[in-house]
Design a protein around this motif. Structure first.
Motif, PDB file in Angstrom:
ATOM      1  N   SER A 170       0.830  -1.211   0.000  1.00 34.81           N
ATOM      2  CA  SER A 170       0.000   0.000   0.000  1.00 34.81           C
ATOM      3  C   SER A 170       0.862   1.257   0.000  1.00 34.81           C
ATOM      4  CB  SER A 170      -0.923  -0.007   1.225  1.00 34.81           C
ATOM      5  OG  SER A 170      -1.791  -1.127   1.201  1.00 34.81           O
ATOM      6  N   GLY A 171       1.912   1.273   0.792  1.00 28.73           N
ATOM      7  CA  GLY A 171       2.771   2.443   0.866  1.00 28.73           C
ATOM      8  C   GLY A 171       3.438   2.762  -0.459  1.00 28.73           C
ATOM      9  N   LEU A 172       3.902   1.738  -1.164  1.00 30.08           N
ATOM     10  CA  LEU A 172       4.569   1.976  -2.456  1.00 30.08           C
ATOM     11  C   LEU A 172       3.601   2.522  -3.496  1.00 30.08           C
ATOM     12  CD1 LEU A 172       6.895  -1.163  -2.725  1.00 30.08           C
ATOM     13  CD2 LEU A 172       7.564   1.197  -2.280  1.00 30.08           C
ATOM     14  N   LYS A 173       2.363   2.040  -3.495  1.00 32.42           N
ATOM     15  CA  LYS A 173       1.370   2.578  -4.439  1.00 32.42           C
ATOM     16  C   LYS A 173       1.141   4.061  -4.197  1.00 32.42           C
ATOM     17  CE  LYS A 173      -1.221  -1.730  -5.168  1.00 32.42           C
ATOM     18  NZ  LYS A 173      -2.526  -2.419  -4.971  1.00 32.42           N
ATOM     19  N   ILE A 174       1.059   4.447  -2.927  1.00 31.06           N
ATOM     20  CA  ILE A 174       0.836   5.854  -2.598  1.00 31.06           C
ATOM     21  C   ILE A 174       2.041   6.702  -2.985  1.00 31.06           C
ATOM     22  CG2 ILE A 174       0.522   7.457  -0.678  1.00 31.06           C
ATOM     23  CD1 ILE A 174      -1.143   5.307   0.702  1.00 31.06           C
ATOM     24  N   LEU A 175       3.242   6.223  -2.673  1.00 29.11           N
ATOM     25  CA  LEU A 175       4.454   6.989  -2.998  1.00 29.11           C
ATOM     26  C   LEU A 175       4.589   7.185  -4.504  1.00 29.11           C
ATOM     27  CD1 LEU A 175       7.101   5.468  -0.549  1.00 29.11           C
ATOM     28  CD2 LEU A 175       5.805   7.580  -0.304  1.00 29.11           C
ATOM     29  N   ARG A 176       4.350   6.136  -5.272  1.00 30.16           N
ATOM     30  CA  ARG A 176       4.468   6.260  -6.730  1.00 30.16           C
ATOM     31  C   ARG A 176       3.404   7.186  -7.298  1.00 30.16           C
ATOM     32  NH1 ARG A 176       5.524  -0.171  -6.826  1.00 30.16           N
ATOM     33  NH2 ARG A 176       7.812  -0.101  -6.629  1.00 30.16           N
ATOM     34  N   GLU A 186      -7.960  11.766  -0.841  1.00 31.27           N
ATOM     35  CA  GLU A 186      -8.943  10.682  -0.915  1.00 31.27           C
ATOM     36  C   GLU A 186      -8.543   9.660  -1.971  1.00 31.27           C
ATOM     37  OE1 GLU A 186     -11.293  10.324   1.182  1.00 31.27           O
ATOM     38  OE2 GLU A 186     -11.033  12.270   2.177  1.00 31.27           O
ATOM     39  N   ARG A 187      -8.084  10.131  -3.116  1.00 28.43           N
ATOM     40  CA  ARG A 187      -7.655   9.203  -4.164  1.00 28.43           C
ATOM     41  C   ARG A 187      -6.400   8.435  -3.744  1.00 28.43           C
ATOM     42  NH1 ARG A 187      -8.275  12.694  -9.814  1.00 28.43           N
ATOM     43  NH2 ARG A 187     -10.563  12.942  -9.716  1.00 28.43           N
ATOM     44  N   LEU A 188      -5.498   9.129  -3.099  1.00 25.46           N
ATOM     45  CA  LEU A 188      -4.289   8.452  -2.621  1.00 25.46           C
ATOM     46  C   LEU A 188      -4.638   7.395  -1.578  1.00 25.46           C
ATOM     47  CD1 LEU A 188      -1.863  11.510  -2.245  1.00 25.46           C
ATOM     48  CD2 LEU A 188      -1.711   9.681  -3.945  1.00 25.46           C
ATOM     49  N   ILE A 196      -6.732  -2.105   5.330  1.00 25.24           N
ATOM     50  CA  ILE A 196      -6.386  -0.810   5.920  1.00 25.24           C
ATOM     51  C   ILE A 196      -7.563   0.149   5.814  1.00 25.24           C
ATOM     52  CG2 ILE A 196      -4.833   1.185   5.748  1.00 25.24           C
ATOM     53  CD1 ILE A 196      -2.656  -0.685   4.765  1.00 25.24           C
ATOM     54  N   LEU A 197      -8.224   0.154   4.648  1.00 29.49           N
ATOM     55  CA  LEU A 197      -9.357   1.057   4.446  1.00 29.49           C
ATOM     56  C   LEU A 197     -10.515   0.734   5.374  1.00 29.49           C
ATOM     57  CD1 LEU A 197      -9.360   1.258   0.536  1.00 29.49           C
ATOM     58  CD2 LEU A 197      -8.486   2.943   2.161  1.00 29.49           C
ATOM     59  N   LYS A 198     -10.618  -0.518   5.777  1.00 33.03           N
ATOM     60  CA  LYS A 198     -11.728  -0.946   6.626  1.00 33.03           C
ATOM     61  C   LYS A 198     -11.677  -0.273   7.994  1.00 33.03           C
ATOM     62  CE  LYS A 198     -14.020  -5.157   8.248  1.00 33.03           C
ATOM     63  NZ  LYS A 198     -13.964  -6.653   8.258  1.00 33.03           N
ATOM     64  N   ASP A 203      -8.119   8.164   8.698  1.00 37.17           N
ATOM     65  CA  ASP A 203      -6.795   8.561   9.189  1.00 37.17           C
ATOM     66  C   ASP A 203      -5.769   8.605   8.067  1.00 37.17           C
ATOM     67  OD1 ASP A 203      -7.711   8.802  11.763  1.00 37.17           O
ATOM     68  OD2 ASP A 203      -7.174   6.751  12.336  1.00 37.17           O
ATOM     69  N   VAL A 204      -5.852   7.653   7.125  1.00 36.33           N
ATOM     70  CA  VAL A 204      -4.905   7.643   6.004  1.00 36.33           C
ATOM     71  C   VAL A 204      -5.082   8.893   5.148  1.00 36.33           C
ATOM     72  CG1 VAL A 204      -4.217   6.444   3.900  1.00 36.33           C
ATOM     73  CG2 VAL A 204      -4.700   5.128   5.966  1.00 36.33           C
ATOM     74  N   ALA A 205      -6.351   9.219   4.840  1.00 36.40           N
ATOM     75  CA  ALA A 205      -6.610  10.410   4.034  1.00 36.40           C
ATOM     76  C   ALA A 205      -6.130  11.672   4.753  1.00 36.40           C
ATOM     77  CB  ALA A 205      -8.103  10.497   3.723  1.00 36.40           C
ATOM     78  N   LYS A 206      -6.327  11.724   6.050  1.00 42.11           N
ATOM     79  CA  LYS A 206      -5.898  12.883   6.818  1.00 42.11           C
ATOM     80  C   LYS A 206      -4.382  13.021   6.835  1.00 42.11           C
ATOM     81  CE  LYS A 206      -6.804  15.083  11.293  1.00 42.11           C
ATOM     82  NZ  LYS A 206      -7.449  14.912  12.625  1.00 42.11           N
ATOM     83  N   SER A 207      -3.687  11.870   6.891  1.00 47.96           N
ATOM     84  CA  SER A 207      -2.220  11.907   6.933  1.00 47.96           C
ATOM     85  C   SER A 207      -1.604  12.352   5.623  1.00 47.96           C
ATOM     86  CB  SER A 207      -1.684  10.521   7.303  1.00 47.96           C
ATOM     87  OG  SER A 207      -1.863   9.592   6.229  1.00 47.96           O
ATOM     88  N   LEU A 208      -2.370  12.289   4.526  1.00 47.62           N
ATOM     89  CA  LEU A 208      -1.832  12.606   3.201  1.00 47.62           C
ATOM     90  C   LEU A 208      -2.066  14.064   2.799  1.00 47.62           C
ATOM     91  CD1 LEU A 208      -2.851   9.300   1.414  1.00 47.62           C
ATOM     92  CD2 LEU A 208      -0.549  10.033   1.996  1.00 47.62           C
ATOM     93  N   HIS A 209      -2.603  14.869   3.711  1.00 50.42           N
ATOM     94  CA  HIS A 209      -2.646  16.326   3.486  1.00 50.42           C
ATOM     95  C   HIS A 209      -1.247  16.862   3.774  1.00 50.42           C
ATOM     96  CE1 HIS A 209      -6.922  17.189   2.817  1.00 50.42           C
ATOM     97  NE2 HIS A 209      -7.149  16.145   3.610  1.00 50.42           N
ATOM     98  N   GLY A 210      -0.526  17.226   2.730  1.00 54.89           N
ATOM     99  CA  GLY A 210       0.859  17.627   2.926  1.00 54.89           C
ATOM    100  C   GLY A 210       1.194  18.969   2.320  1.00 54.89           C
ATOM    101  N   ASN A 211       2.331  19.515   2.686  1.00 55.25           N
ATOM    102  CA  ASN A 211       2.866  20.757   2.144  1.00 55.25           C
ATOM    103  C   ASN A 211       3.935  20.379   1.123  1.00 55.25           C
ATOM    104  OD1 ASN A 211       3.536  23.442   1.726  1.00 55.25           O
ATOM    105  ND2 ASN A 211       4.927  23.515   3.499  1.00 55.25           N
ATOM    106  N   TYR A 212       3.500  20.127  -0.107  1.00 53.48           N
ATOM    107  CA  TYR A 212       4.378  19.567  -1.137  1.00 53.48           C
ATOM    108  C   TYR A 212       5.399  20.591  -1.595  1.00 53.48           C
ATOM    109  CZ  TYR A 212       1.160  15.631  -1.350  1.00 53.48           C
ATOM    110  OH  TYR A 212       0.397  14.525  -1.024  1.00 53.48           O
TER     111      TYR A 212
END
Length: 438
Positions: A170-176, A186-188, A196-198, A203-212
């Motif tokens: 799952s982590g590699l899919k998100i990083l790529r 949400e898409r990430l 994990i989604l269950k 929490d995953v969606a919230k963690s992916l709000h970043g300052n790119y």
């Protein structure tokens, strides 16, 4: 004129060799020395020199990897090599030189005062290098996992807080996807595994709000590419190990393998039928029944120890060689425990096996270590647990004794019965009577 001190001779036709980067020094009598350069042609001349002087055995230090080529060439010329730990031949302070080292080594060796290091023979020697190289690559790749986490933290992407491994599926899919330009949390998050989604989708969606940031994204890309490069190299190395295991298996008889292999959680090697190969190499004995040991552990132990433990007279000598036995210092009436020598590679493997069991609630060794940890601390508890695993390994290989897991509950019952027997013994000694409460 200084008086020459002579020892009783155990190896009458022995020599001592001190190995360096540019030169080696050879002593065949303990009083003189001859030097050779470290080129292959000079090694050939050294072998010829030893044979001309009637030498059949030599002792030399295990200095880095400099010893390996000369070791092989000496064996090819029919000269037995005793490889020793450098600590065994330390000179008196202030009197150390290459010439004196080789002379002192020759004197100790001919007197039978040196302990030989365990060097696997034949294909096992090659297996040791490949297995250790695989571990080195795994350790190197972990540095790039840390770099990926650092780049994510710089962008305040808290992915490591919600999933166990960013280098997992799952982590590699998100990083790529992030490196491909996707920024929608949400898409990430939807790229994660359904398990994990269950439970953690929000929490995953919230963690992916970043300052790119372009610089930090570039750092993430380079770290990911280097990690992937290491994975490719590890996979190629595992294919070489698989071929080597097949060559080792040619000389072993085919046996019927019963039972499924024990799962490996991290860095499971891409070696087909590894469990079957391990059982056949170990003479039909399935050592994965021992708590804490799986097929990857057996592959590492095979490379470090081999399958022949006859050089160890008993299990006590084996665990002492591993560096897992208590060390004592005795002088007169004084006897105290001291810090012993660190464990060798094989001893470290058994320590890792024990460490994986210390939190387990279902086996006796884990319960034993937890009880000991409460009194002595984790370091001693893990060492004691590793010793128990090593003893079971030795007994299974040398005596064919099968390890039977009694479980943590049965172990607790045994301890309780032991305490009851002790109380009864003390009560009888002091004329008391024990009664069991209802």
């Amino acid at each position: 004129m200084a008086k020459v001190v002579k020892f009783f001779q155990v190896h009458g036709k022995g020599a001592g060799i001190d190995i360096g980067t540019r030169q080696i020094f050879v002593s065949v009598d303990g009083t003189s020395a001859v030097n050779f350069q470290t080129y292959t042609a000079d090694y050939e001349a050294c072998c010829k020199y030893l044979l001309e002087n009637g030498i059949t055995e030599v002792a030399m230090e295990a200095t880095g990897v400099y010893w390996f080529c000369l070791y092989t060439m000496l064996e090819d010329h029919g000269i037995r090599v005793c490889l020793v730990n450098p600590r065994e031949v330390q000179q008196v302070r202030g009197r150390k030189s290459d010439v004196q080292d080789c002379q002192w080594m020759q004197q100790l060796f001919t007197a039978g005062l040196l302990r030989e290091s365990l060097i696997p023979q034949g294909l096992l020697k090659e297996l040791r290098f490949l297995v250790r190289e695989r571990l080195d690559l795994i350790e190197s790749s972990s540095a790039y996992v840390n770099k990926m986490q650092r780049a994510l933290e710089l962008m305040n992407i808290k992915l490591a807080n919600v999933i166990s491994q960013i280098q997992g599926a799952s982590g590699l899919k998100i990083l790529r996807a992030i490196l491909a330009g996707e920024r929608d949390p949400e898409r990430l998050a939807s790229l994660c595994h359904k398990s994990i989604l269950k439970t953690k989708a929000e929490d995953v969606a919230k963690s992916l709000h970043g300052n790119y940031n372009d610089v930090y994204l570039s750092m993430l890309r380079h770290a990911l590419e280097m990690w992937e490069f290491h994975m490719v190299q590890i996979k190629a190395l595992e294919q070489e190990i698989s071929v080597l295991l097949d060559r080792i298996n040619r000389d072993t008889s085919q046996v019927e393998v019963k039972g499924a292999p024990r799962p490996t959680r991290h860095h499971n090697p891409a070696i087909e039928d590894l469990h079957t190969k391990m059982v056949q190499i170990y003479g039909g004995i399935d050592l994965t029944g021992i708590a804490g040991i799986n097929d990857v552990t057996l592959m590492r132990l095979l490379a470090e120890v081999g399958t022949d433990l006859d050089r160890f007279p008993d299990v006590g000598h084996f665990v002492s060689w591993l560096g897992l036995s208590p060390a004592y210092k005795q002088s007169g009436k004084m006897k105290r425990r001291i810090k012993g020598n660190p464990s060798n590679h094989a001893g470290q493997i058994f320590r890792q096996c024990a460490q994986s069991l210390i939190a387990s609630r279902y086996n006796a060794i884990g319960e034993f270590m937890r009880r000991l940890r409460s009194r002595k601390g984790s370091r001693i508890a893990i060492k004691a647990g590793a010793r128990k695993i090593a003893q079971a390994y030795y007994n299974a290989l040398t005596k064919g004794l099968e390890y039977v897991e009694q479980g943590a509950e049965q172990y607790k019952k045994m301890l309780k019965q032991r305490e009851i027997d002790l109380m009864k013994k003390l009560a009888k000694k002091h004329a008391f009577e024990l009664k069991e409460c209802a």
